[in-house]
Design a protein around this motif. Sequence first.
Motif, PDB file in Angstrom:
ATOM      1  N   GLY A   1       0.943  -1.272  -0.149  1.00  0.00           N
ATOM      2  CA  GLY A   1      -0.121   0.006   0.040  1.00  0.00           C
ATOM      3  C   GLY A   1       0.711   1.362   0.176  1.00  0.00           C
ATOM      4  N   SER A   2       0.120   2.322  -0.435  1.00  0.00           N
ATOM      5  CA  SER A   2       0.809   3.635  -0.426  1.00  0.00           C
ATOM      6  C   SER A   2       1.176   4.448   0.868  1.00  0.00           C
ATOM      7  CB  SER A   2       0.110   4.619  -1.421  1.00  0.00           C
ATOM      8  OG  SER A   2      -0.036   4.027  -2.760  1.00  0.00           O
ATOM      9  N   THR A   3       0.472   4.027   2.022  1.00  0.00           N
ATOM     10  CA  THR A   3       0.573   4.341   3.273  1.00  0.00           C
ATOM     11  C   THR A   3       1.111   3.363   4.308  1.00  0.00           C
ATOM     12  OG1 THR A   3      -1.771   4.164   3.644  1.00  0.00           O
ATOM     13  CG2 THR A   3      -1.388   6.178   2.909  1.00  0.00           C
ATOM     14  N   LYS A   4       2.192   3.726   5.162  1.00  0.00           N
ATOM     15  CA  LYS A   4       2.522   2.585   5.874  1.00  0.00           C
ATOM     16  C   LYS A   4       2.346   2.646   7.379  1.00  0.00           C
ATOM     17  CE  LYS A   4       3.588   0.210   4.018  1.00  0.00           C
ATOM     18  NZ  LYS A   4       2.751   0.230   2.751  1.00  0.00           N
ATOM     19  N   THR A   5       2.071   3.694   7.949  1.00  0.00           N
ATOM     20  CA  THR A   5       1.850   3.889   9.426  1.00  0.00           C
ATOM     21  C   THR A   5       0.752   3.162  10.042  1.00  0.00           C
ATOM     22  OG1 THR A   5       2.805   6.243   9.640  1.00  0.00           O
ATOM     23  CG2 THR A   5       1.581   5.450  11.627  1.00  0.00           C
ATOM     24  N   SER A   6      -0.258   3.085   9.330  1.00  0.00           N
ATOM     25  CA  SER A   6      -1.680   2.435   9.965  1.00  0.00           C
ATOM     26  C   SER A   6      -1.318   0.879   9.832  1.00  0.00           C
ATOM     27  CB  SER A   6      -2.657   2.870   9.067  1.00  0.00           C
ATOM     28  OG  SER A   6      -2.457   2.679   7.882  1.00  0.00           O
ATOM     29  N   ILE A   7      -0.938   0.368   8.671  1.00  0.00           N
ATOM     30  CA  ILE A   7      -0.544  -1.239   8.392  1.00  0.00           C
ATOM     31  C   ILE A   7       0.497  -1.681   9.279  1.00  0.00           C
ATOM     32  CG2 ILE A   7       0.953  -0.948   6.533  1.00  0.00           C
ATOM     33  CD1 ILE A   7      -2.061  -3.365   7.032  1.00  0.00           C
ATOM     34  N   VAL A   8       1.682  -0.891   9.595  1.00  0.00           N
ATOM     35  CA  VAL A   8       2.484  -1.501  10.486  1.00  0.00           C
ATOM     36  C   VAL A   8       1.940  -1.343  11.938  1.00  0.00           C
ATOM     37  CG1 VAL A   8       4.834  -0.461  11.739  1.00  0.00           C
ATOM     38  CG2 VAL A   8       4.506  -0.450   9.257  1.00  0.00           C
ATOM     39  N   ARG A   9       1.139  -0.411  12.486  1.00  0.00           N
ATOM     40  CA  ARG A   9       0.660  -0.705  13.667  1.00  0.00           C
ATOM     41  C   ARG A   9      -0.284  -1.779  13.760  1.00  0.00           C
ATOM     42  NH1 ARG A   9      -0.635   6.072  14.306  1.00  0.00           N
ATOM     43  NH2 ARG A   9       1.431   6.661  14.899  1.00  0.00           N
ATOM     44  N   ALA A  10      -1.154  -1.856  12.678  1.00  0.00           N
ATOM     45  CA  ALA A  10      -1.999  -3.126  12.747  1.00  0.00           C
ATOM     46  C   ALA A  10      -1.466  -4.363  12.895  1.00  0.00           C
ATOM     47  CB  ALA A  10      -2.805  -2.979  11.563  1.00  0.00           C
ATOM     48  N   ALA A  11      -0.155  -4.602  12.038  1.00  0.00           N
ATOM     49  CA  ALA A  11       0.327  -5.809  12.330  1.00  0.00           C
ATOM     50  C   ALA A  11       1.002  -6.077  13.840  1.00  0.00           C
ATOM     51  CB  ALA A  11       1.821  -5.710  11.422  1.00  0.00           C
ATOM     52  N   GLU A  12       1.401  -4.903  14.514  1.00  0.00           N
ATOM     53  CA  GLU A  12       1.841  -5.113  15.603  1.00  0.00           C
ATOM     54  C   GLU A  12       0.817  -5.468  16.777  1.00  0.00           C
ATOM     55  OE1 GLU A  12       4.804  -5.126  16.840  1.00  0.00           O
ATOM     56  OE2 GLU A  12       6.172  -3.881  16.372  1.00  0.00           O
ATOM     57  N   ALA A  13      -0.278  -4.990  16.737  1.00  0.00           N
ATOM     58  CA  ALA A  13      -1.531  -5.184  17.208  1.00  0.00           C
ATOM     59  C   ALA A  13      -1.889  -6.573  17.024  1.00  0.00           C
ATOM     60  CB  ALA A  13      -2.668  -4.089  17.213  1.00  0.00           C
ATOM     61  N   LEU A  14      -1.788  -7.088  15.975  1.00  0.00           N
ATOM     62  CA  LEU A  14      -2.271  -8.767  15.778  1.00  0.00           C
ATOM     63  C   LEU A  14      -1.310  -9.584  16.215  1.00  0.00           C
ATOM     64  CD1 LEU A  14      -4.044  -7.948  12.254  1.00  0.00           C
ATOM     65  CD2 LEU A  14      -5.216  -8.743  14.529  1.00  0.00           C
ATOM     66  N   GLY A  15      -0.213  -8.997  16.627  1.00  0.00           N
ATOM     67  CA  GLY A  15       0.878  -9.936  17.093  1.00  0.00           C
ATOM     68  C   GLY A  15       1.670 -10.609  16.009  1.00  0.00           C
ATOM     69  N   ILE A  16       1.844 -10.146  14.775  1.00  0.00           N
ATOM     70  CA  ILE A  16       2.403 -10.758  13.657  1.00  0.00           C
ATOM     71  C   ILE A  16       3.608  -9.781  13.277  1.00  0.00           C
ATOM     72  CG2 ILE A  16       0.658 -12.099  12.768  1.00  0.00           C
ATOM     73  CD1 ILE A  16       0.087  -9.873  10.728  1.00  0.00           C
ATOM     74  N   GLY A  17       3.918  -8.770  13.998  1.00  0.00           N
ATOM     75  CA  GLY A  17       5.080  -7.775  13.877  1.00  0.00           C
ATOM     76  C   GLY A  17       6.249  -8.158  13.515  1.00  0.00           C
ATOM     77  N   ALA A  18       6.704  -9.361  14.240  1.00  0.00           N
ATOM     78  CA  ALA A  18       7.964  -9.891  13.897  1.00  0.00           C
ATOM     79  C   ALA A  18       8.191 -10.365  12.401  1.00  0.00           C
ATOM     80  CB  ALA A  18       8.254 -11.055  14.971  1.00  0.00           C
ATOM     81  N   ARG A  19       7.090 -10.910  12.049  1.00  0.00           N
ATOM     82  CA  ARG A  19       7.334 -11.313  10.397  1.00  0.00           C
ATOM     83  C   ARG A  19       6.896 -10.431   9.391  1.00  0.00           C
ATOM     84  NH1 ARG A  19       3.862 -16.495  10.708  1.00  0.00           N
ATOM     85  NH2 ARG A  19       2.964 -15.138  12.361  1.00  0.00           N
ATOM     86  N   PHE A  20       6.419  -9.301   9.753  1.00  0.00           N
ATOM     87  CA  PHE A  20       5.702  -8.241   8.814  1.00  0.00           C
ATOM     88  C   PHE A  20       6.639  -7.091   8.580  1.00  0.00           C
ATOM     89  CE2 PHE A  20       3.383  -4.322   7.775  1.00  0.00           C
ATOM     90  CZ  PHE A  20       2.425  -5.094   6.965  1.00  0.00           C
ATOM     91  N   VAL A  21       6.757  -6.799   7.242  1.00  0.00           N
ATOM     92  CA  VAL A  21       7.400  -5.799   6.795  1.00  0.00           C
ATOM     93  C   VAL A  21       6.761  -4.904   5.939  1.00  0.00           C
ATOM     94  CG1 VAL A  21       9.184  -5.028   5.319  1.00  0.00           C
ATOM     95  CG2 VAL A  21       9.746  -6.997   6.614  1.00  0.00           C
ATOM     96  N   GLY A  22       6.413  -3.536   6.208  1.00  0.00           N
ATOM     97  CA  GLY A  22       5.542  -2.636   5.248  1.00  0.00           C
ATOM     98  C   GLY A  22       6.294  -2.371   4.019  1.00  0.00           C
ATOM     99  N   SER A  23       5.659  -2.556   2.858  1.00  0.00           N
ATOM    100  CA  SER A  23       6.391  -2.539   1.456  1.00  0.00           C
ATOM    101  C   SER A  23       5.491  -1.430   0.700  1.00  0.00           C
ATOM    102  CB  SER A  23       6.452  -3.590   0.807  1.00  0.00           C
ATOM    103  OG  SER A  23       7.108  -4.735   1.365  1.00  0.00           O
ATOM    104  N   HIS A  24       6.222  -0.546   0.072  1.00  0.00           N
ATOM    105  CA  HIS A  24       5.554   0.517  -0.812  1.00  0.00           C
ATOM    106  C   HIS A  24       6.562   0.483  -2.327  1.00  0.00           C
ATOM    107  CE1 HIS A  24       3.956   4.543  -1.988  1.00  0.00           C
ATOM    108  NE2 HIS A  24       3.505   3.558  -2.968  1.00  0.00           N
ATOM    109  N   PRO A  25       5.887  -0.240  -3.308  1.00  0.00           N
ATOM    110  CA  PRO A  25       6.557  -0.246  -4.507  1.00  0.00           C
ATOM    111  C   PRO A  25       6.167   0.941  -5.186  1.00  0.00           C
ATOM    112  CG  PRO A  25       5.030  -1.862  -4.604  1.00  0.00           C
ATOM    113  CD  PRO A  25       4.953  -1.403  -3.332  1.00  0.00           C
ATOM    114  N   LEU A  26       7.109   1.780  -5.632  1.00  0.00           N
ATOM    115  CA  LEU A  26       6.589   3.062  -6.526  1.00  0.00           C
ATOM    116  C   LEU A  26       6.716   2.629  -7.853  1.00  0.00           C
ATOM    117  CD1 LEU A  26       8.929   6.071  -4.747  1.00  0.00           C
ATOM    118  CD2 LEU A  26       6.671   5.067  -4.090  1.00  0.00           C
ATOM    119  N   ALA A  27       5.561   2.062  -8.424  1.00  0.00           N
ATOM    120  CA  ALA A  27       5.421   1.563  -9.717  1.00  0.00           C
ATOM    121  C   ALA A  27       4.148   1.547 -10.020  1.00  0.00           C
ATOM    122  CB  ALA A  27       6.079   0.244  -9.602  1.00  0.00           C
ATOM    123  N   GLY A  28       3.188   2.216  -9.498  1.00  0.00           N
ATOM    124  CA  GLY A  28       1.708   2.208  -9.991  1.00  0.00           C
ATOM    125  C   GLY A  28       1.526   3.229 -11.240  1.00  0.00           C
ATOM    126  N   ASP A  29       0.164   3.050 -11.698  1.00  0.00           N
ATOM    127  CA  ASP A  29      -0.080   4.072 -12.782  1.00  0.00           C
ATOM    128  C   ASP A  29      -1.618   4.308 -12.530  1.00  0.00           C
ATOM    129  OD1 ASP A  29      -1.467   2.278 -14.347  1.00  0.00           O
ATOM    130  OD2 ASP A  29       0.190   2.085 -15.745  1.00  0.00           O
TER     131      ASP A  29
END
Length: 305
Positions: free
Chosen positions: A122-150
């Motif tokens: 996704g194009s935003t990262k703060t909310s999804i990173v927080r959600a992953a932490e809250a769900l207990g999967i933060g250790a395996r989660f990396v927020g990614s944003h490829p700058l490749a859309g149109d």
Amino acid sequence: MCRLTLEVRRAADLTPHPFRQSMDVEDPQFRTVAIIGLGLIGGSLARDVAGQGVRVLGWDADADGLRAAVADGVVHHPLTDDLRDVHQADAVVVAVPVLAAAEVLRKLAPYLGGVRLITDAGSTKTSIVRAAEALGIGARFVGSHPLAGDHRSGWGASRTGLFADARVFLCRTHSTEGDAMRLAAALWASVGGQPEVMDADTHDVRLAWTSHLPQLVSTALALAIHQTGMPRAQLGPGGRDVTRLAGSDPAMWADIVLDNADALASAMAMMGAQLSAVQRAVMNGDRDGLQRLFGEARRWHGENP
């Protein structure tokens, strides 16, 4: 110092760091990737990894798009709506609209036992990173944003090679482990991306200025021209260039803008101030003022090719 000045200074000083470590995506334990959302980004990633011989599990809210991905030989196993079969994957990529991503993570969480990497696109990262932490999967989660859309969307817009030489921002949670970061970098590098590490909050401020504000400006200009009754076909090359982003997916961009509203507030305020300055110079017949504004913009453009 006012908040607007602080945000402007922050936006000018957001320098990501290239990811220095790498792991070959051909790692023998990294054979199956689940991709949730098969639009432009998720579909293009699916095409690229499938082309490397990786088994792709796929799901999309658009049943026709999912069927097309299977028919095209890209998705080898379509996931059911409960997503329970993601446990077969080594990596899971969530490529849905940003306001839906946290709910998808919640739905996935019970089935992620053996998954080594969970990421998004996704194009935003703060909310999804927080959600992953809250769900207990933060250790395996990396927020990614490829700058490749149109401005196109859906399975039909996806294509191989979309990520070639594209920057891909990687954003850690507070607990992301090194293996997850290496896998995320390897995944995007394997499809031609250039991974760079950036803090999630910093990412959202930067993208507010470099991506989200340009989208809003293009949209506003298109709406203003539309109010005159003038069709797009009458625009010159410059007008077509500036309004190109107005053809972007409305639902996707509504989600992005709302999710990044705090960072966008300062960017929109500055844009409004600049438009007001131009308007005053025009209405006052201030040629020197206009020339100064055009000159400052031209110098910025020349200094930042």
